[in-house]
Design an enzyme around this catalytic site. Structure first.
Site, PDB file in Angstrom:
ATOM      1  N   GLY A 212       0.827  -1.209   0.000  1.00  0.00           N
ATOM      2  CA  GLY A 212       0.000   0.000   0.000  1.00  0.00           C
ATOM      3  C   GLY A 212       0.858   1.254   0.000  1.00  0.00           C
ATOM      4  O   GLY A 212       0.613   2.198  -0.751  1.00  0.00           O
ATOM      5  N   GLU A 232       5.903   4.570   6.930  1.00  0.00           N
ATOM      6  CA  GLU A 232       6.477   3.556   7.814  1.00  0.00           C
ATOM      7  C   GLU A 232       5.854   2.245   7.407  1.00  0.00           C
ATOM      8  O   GLU A 232       4.634   2.069   7.504  1.00  0.00           O
ATOM      9  CB  GLU A 232       6.145   3.884   9.270  1.00  0.00           C
ATOM     10  CG  GLU A 232       6.875   5.108   9.798  1.00  0.00           C
ATOM     11  CD  GLU A 232       8.367   5.004   9.678  1.00  0.00           C
ATOM     12  OE1 GLU A 232       8.911   3.881   9.721  1.00  0.00           O
ATOM     13  OE2 GLU A 232       9.014   6.046   9.506  1.00  0.00           O
ATOM     14  N   CYS A 269       4.625  -3.967  13.781  1.00  0.00           N
ATOM     15  CA  CYS A 269       5.678  -3.684  12.795  1.00  0.00           C
ATOM     16  C   CYS A 269       7.061  -4.060  13.316  1.00  0.00           C
ATOM     17  O   CYS A 269       7.970  -4.314  12.539  1.00  0.00           O
ATOM     18  CB  CYS A 269       5.643  -2.224  12.390  1.00  0.00           C
ATOM     19  SG  CYS A 269       5.678  -1.100  13.801  1.00  0.00           S
TER      20      CYS A 269
HETATM   21  P1  NAP Z   1      -2.441  -1.369   4.632  1.00  0.00           P
HETATM   22  O1  NAP Z   1      -3.305  -2.449   4.164  1.00  0.00           O
HETATM   23  O2  NAP Z   1      -1.348  -0.927   3.729  1.00  0.00           O
HETATM   24  O3  NAP Z   1      -3.394  -0.135   4.993  1.00  0.00           O
HETATM   25  C1  NAP Z   1      -2.938   1.165   5.362  1.00  0.00           C
HETATM   26  C2  NAP Z   1      -3.759   2.213   4.638  1.00  0.00           C
HETATM   27  O4  NAP Z   1      -3.348   2.272   3.280  1.00  0.00           O
HETATM   28  C3  NAP Z   1      -5.244   1.938   4.621  1.00  0.00           C
HETATM   29  O5  NAP Z   1      -5.922   3.158   4.795  1.00  0.00           O
HETATM   30  C4  NAP Z   1      -5.470   1.385   3.234  1.00  0.00           C
HETATM   31  O6  NAP Z   1      -6.771   1.670   2.811  1.00  0.00           O
HETATM   32  C5  NAP Z   1      -4.469   2.164   2.414  1.00  0.00           C
HETATM   33  N1  NAP Z   1      -4.036   1.467   1.197  1.00  0.00           N
HETATM   34  C6  NAP Z   1      -3.476   0.237   1.127  1.00  0.00           C
HETATM   35  N2  NAP Z   1      -3.144  -0.054  -0.144  1.00  0.00           N
HETATM   36  C7  NAP Z   1      -3.492   1.025  -0.880  1.00  0.00           C
HETATM   37  C8  NAP Z   1      -3.381   1.344  -2.272  1.00  0.00           C
HETATM   38  N3  NAP Z   1      -2.850   0.496  -3.148  1.00  0.00           N
HETATM   39  N4  NAP Z   1      -3.834   2.551  -2.675  1.00  0.00           N
HETATM   40  C9  NAP Z   1      -4.398   3.411  -1.788  1.00  0.00           C
HETATM   41  N5  NAP Z   1      -4.523   3.161  -0.479  1.00  0.00           N
HETATM   42  C10 NAP Z   1      -4.071   1.991  -0.023  1.00  0.00           C
HETATM   43  O7  NAP Z   1      -1.711  -1.772   5.993  1.00  0.00           O
HETATM   44  P2  NAP Z   1      -2.347  -2.183   7.416  1.00  0.00           P
HETATM   45  O8  NAP Z   1      -3.144  -3.436   7.300  1.00  0.00           O
HETATM   46  O9  NAP Z   1      -2.999  -1.026   8.038  1.00  0.00           O
HETATM   47  O10 NAP Z   1      -1.079  -2.478   8.336  1.00  0.00           O
HETATM   48  C11 NAP Z   1      -0.296  -3.624   8.307  1.00  0.00           C
HETATM   49  C12 NAP Z   1       1.106  -3.280   7.858  1.00  0.00           C
HETATM   50  O11 NAP Z   1       1.519  -2.059   8.437  1.00  0.00           O
HETATM   51  C13 NAP Z   1       2.140  -4.303   8.267  1.00  0.00           C
HETATM   52  O12 NAP Z   1       2.983  -4.527   7.173  1.00  0.00           O
HETATM   53  C14 NAP Z   1       2.896  -3.618   9.395  1.00  0.00           C
HETATM   54  O13 NAP Z   1       4.221  -4.044   9.561  1.00  0.00           O
HETATM   55  C15 NAP Z   1       2.842  -2.191   8.937  1.00  0.00           C
HETATM   56  N6  NAP Z   1       3.009  -1.256  10.047  1.00  0.00           N
HETATM   57  C16 NAP Z   1       4.135  -0.504  10.093  1.00  0.00           C
HETATM   58  C17 NAP Z   1       4.355   0.362  11.154  1.00  0.00           C
HETATM   59  C18 NAP Z   1       5.598   1.188  11.223  1.00  0.00           C
HETATM   60  O14 NAP Z   1       5.669   2.051  12.075  1.00  0.00           O
HETATM   61  N7  NAP Z   1       6.578   0.963  10.380  1.00  0.00           N
HETATM   62  C19 NAP Z   1       3.403   0.453  12.177  1.00  0.00           C
HETATM   63  C20 NAP Z   1       2.246  -0.313  12.095  1.00  0.00           C
HETATM   64  C21 NAP Z   1       2.073  -1.161  11.012  1.00  0.00           C
HETATM   65  P3  NAP Z   1      -7.655   0.532   2.142  1.00  0.00           P
HETATM   66  O15 NAP Z   1      -7.626  -0.642   3.036  1.00  0.00           O
HETATM   67  O16 NAP Z   1      -8.974   1.211   2.002  1.00  0.00           O
HETATM   68  O17 NAP Z   1      -6.998   0.250   0.838  1.00  0.00           O
END
Ligand code: NAP
Length: 478
Positions: A212, A232, A269
């Site tokens: 994402g 992140e 994460c």
């Molecule tokens: P996610 O599925 O990427 O979702 C995050 C946001 O991005 C959501 O609002 C999602 O909306 C949007 N999104 C995702 N793909 C998109 C695309 N192609 N185009 C537009 N918007 C998009 O991630 P998550 O399930 O919330 O979190 C899990 C991941 O986050 C794990 O990999 C974890 O390691 C990581 N994480 C990292 C940290 C850090 O600090 N580094 C902290 C917490 C979590 P939609 O679902 O509506 O698409």
């Protein structure tokens, strides 16, 4: 509950409203912002029971964890309030004019920082409070003087809406413009894409998956005027257990590591996804103890059915990869609501380095043991990881050439290097660094946790020979 799909016109109106009040918020006093941040913290505490219940219903993370997360969220808001009140809101550096010819002679130069403007903030699924509507990104952007437009996470829509409502009530109570915080939501990716493409959005803070984040980062960069995109992303957080640590405390360390792998059903994460062990009897003892400890840990239902399906797919990918032996947890219950079973697998350094799929994050309670033969192989394994939020080094107390080489390598690939404890748990402090080299973060020079997170939303400007009225503002935008 149905997720509302905001239309392009609604998104446009929300961002336009934020842009309209952006200069006023940039000029607001540190005290105004600090009071607002504290008000946000208070309203979370005042509504704790309802918020924790909603968060639990939508995330299954449990009341203990969610209460602690609410405390952390409140702490962050208060910490940024303190930070800006103690002179950091408009911090500047000033070089007096020096008479004479250059290079010694120079005009007076004052380096100030200006808030970027409206920030789009993407909430994460796994921290419904601390990395969501009023999480660290929102707190740091507001503290910096930027309005925030939140993209709610579809995994916790009711909680997101309620927290936003509460934030609006604080704005009303403090007679601040409602547009200091905006809110958009949608079940499709179009909403997030429209937000990032909006010309009035000046920067994006994203916490979420590599997939994402990478897609939205590309959007931010393909705008006619690209903008900073602070993402992140996922991480595999290697733990290197050197012989000195294993010979002394293999069992205790295995217990601690098992608890860290299992914490939040591994949906963190900073979850340790790789443990590096030098072949030998101590490594066998540690691996057996880790396997035993993991079998006693109790996981809970994952955040969403999609997260569970991704975890099952990740387990299948790892356990079927050539050269990987499963120690524990190959068989997963295919029911989306069934708690995940901790996975422990093992491979060699050569295999880990040769196969990039073994270095992909498996979001959930999964850990791959990489068996190495030497310090050289430890360095090669870490270099293959390339970028990580954390590296943990156990047994590095005694100085030696090998320990220095491994430590040097760890600092080159990670944002945070731990010499004791486990990587889960990120303290909010001045010296914190949460963000590492690609593929963990798009801007490894910045942090999303700790006071330095505010710097992401402030752009330096040098004022040369500024008139008295401007210098008297002391760094506050005019
Ligand atoms: P996610 O599925 O990427 O979702 C995050 C946001 O991005 C959501 O609002 C999602 O909306 C949007 N999104 C995702 N793909 C998109 C695309 N192609 N185009 C537009 N918007 C998009 O991630 P998550 O399930 O919330 O979190 C899990 C991941 O986050 C794990 O990999 C974890 O390691 C990581 N994480 C990292 C940290 C850090 O600090 N580094 C902290 C917490 C979590 P939609 O679902 O509506 O698409």
């Amino acid at each position: 509950m149905q997720i509302q799909e905001h239309t392009a016109a609604q998104i446009q109106a929300t961002v336009e409203a934020a842009a309209r009040i952006s200069d006023d918020w940039a000029r607001s006093s540190a005290q105004t912002r600090a009071e607002f941040l504290r008000g946000l913290g208070d309203v979370l505490v005042d509504n704790r029971q309802e918020l924790v219940r909603l968060a639990d219903e939508e995330s299954a993370l449990g009341a203990v964890r969610l209460n602690a997360e609410l405390d952390r969220t409140t702490f962050q808001l208060g910490a940024f309030a303190d930070h800006i009140e103690t002179g950091n809101a408009f911090a500047l550096t000033d070089d007096e004019a020096i008479a004479g010819a250059p290079p010694v002679g120079r005009p007076r130069l004052t380096r100030v920082r200006v808030p970027l403007g409206p920030v789009a903030m993407f909430s994460a699924s796994n921290f419904p409070l601390a990395f969501s509507v009023l999480g660290g990104d929102t707190a740091s952007a507001l503290a910096a003087g930027c309005p925030v437009v939140v993209k709610a996470h579809p995994g916790h829509p009711r909680l997101s809406r309620r927290v936003f409502e509460l934030a609006q009530s604080v704005l009303a109570k403090q007679s601040l413009p409602q547009a200091v915080m905006g809110f958009v939501e949608g079940a499709s990716v179009d909403v997030g894409v429209a937000l990032v493409r909006n010309p009035d959005i000046a920067a994006v803070a994203f916490t979420g998956s590599f997939k994402g984040g990478k897609a939205l980062w590309a959007e931010a960069n393909s705008r006619p005027r690209p903008i900073p995109f602070y993402a992140e992303l996922g991480s595999i957080n290697p733990v290197v257990a050197l012989p000195a640590a294993l010979s002394a405390q293999a069992e205790e360390l295995a217990q601690a590591l098992a608890a860290s792998i299992e914490f939040g059903s591994g949906q963190i994460c900073t979850s340790p996804g790789v443990v590096v062990l030098i072949e030998g009897a101590d490594a066998d003892r540690f691996e057996n103890a880790l396997c035993d400890a993991l079998q006693t840990r109790k996981t809970h239902t994952m955040l969403t059915p999609g997260v569970k399906r991704n975890f099952d797919a990740g387990v299948a990918r790892l356990t079927r990869a050539p050269g990987v032996q499963t120690v524990l947890g190959a068989e997963q219950d295919s029911d989306d609501n069934a708690p995940p079973r901790p996975l422990l697998a093992r491979t060699s350094a050569a295999n880990f380095i040769a196969d990039p799929t073994l270095r992909e994050e498996v979001f959930g309670p999964a850990c791959l043991v990489v068996r190495v033969k030497s310090a050289d192989e430890i360095v090669n394994v870490l270099n293959a990881v390339g970028g990580s939020l954390t590296v943990t080094l156990w047994g590095a107390e005694n100085d030696s050439a090998d320990v220095r080489r491994i430590t040097r390598c760890a600092t080159q690939i990670a944002g945070r290097v731990l010499f004791s404890g486990v990587p889960t748990g990120v303290a909010v402090a001045r010296s914190q660094q949460h963000g590492g080299p690609w593929p963990t973060s798009t801007e490894p020079f910045t942090t999303s946790v700790g006071y330095a997170a505010m710097d992401r939303f402030l752009r330096p400007v040098a004022l040369q020979s500024a008139p008295a009225w401007l210098a008297e503002l002391g760094g506050r935008p005019c």
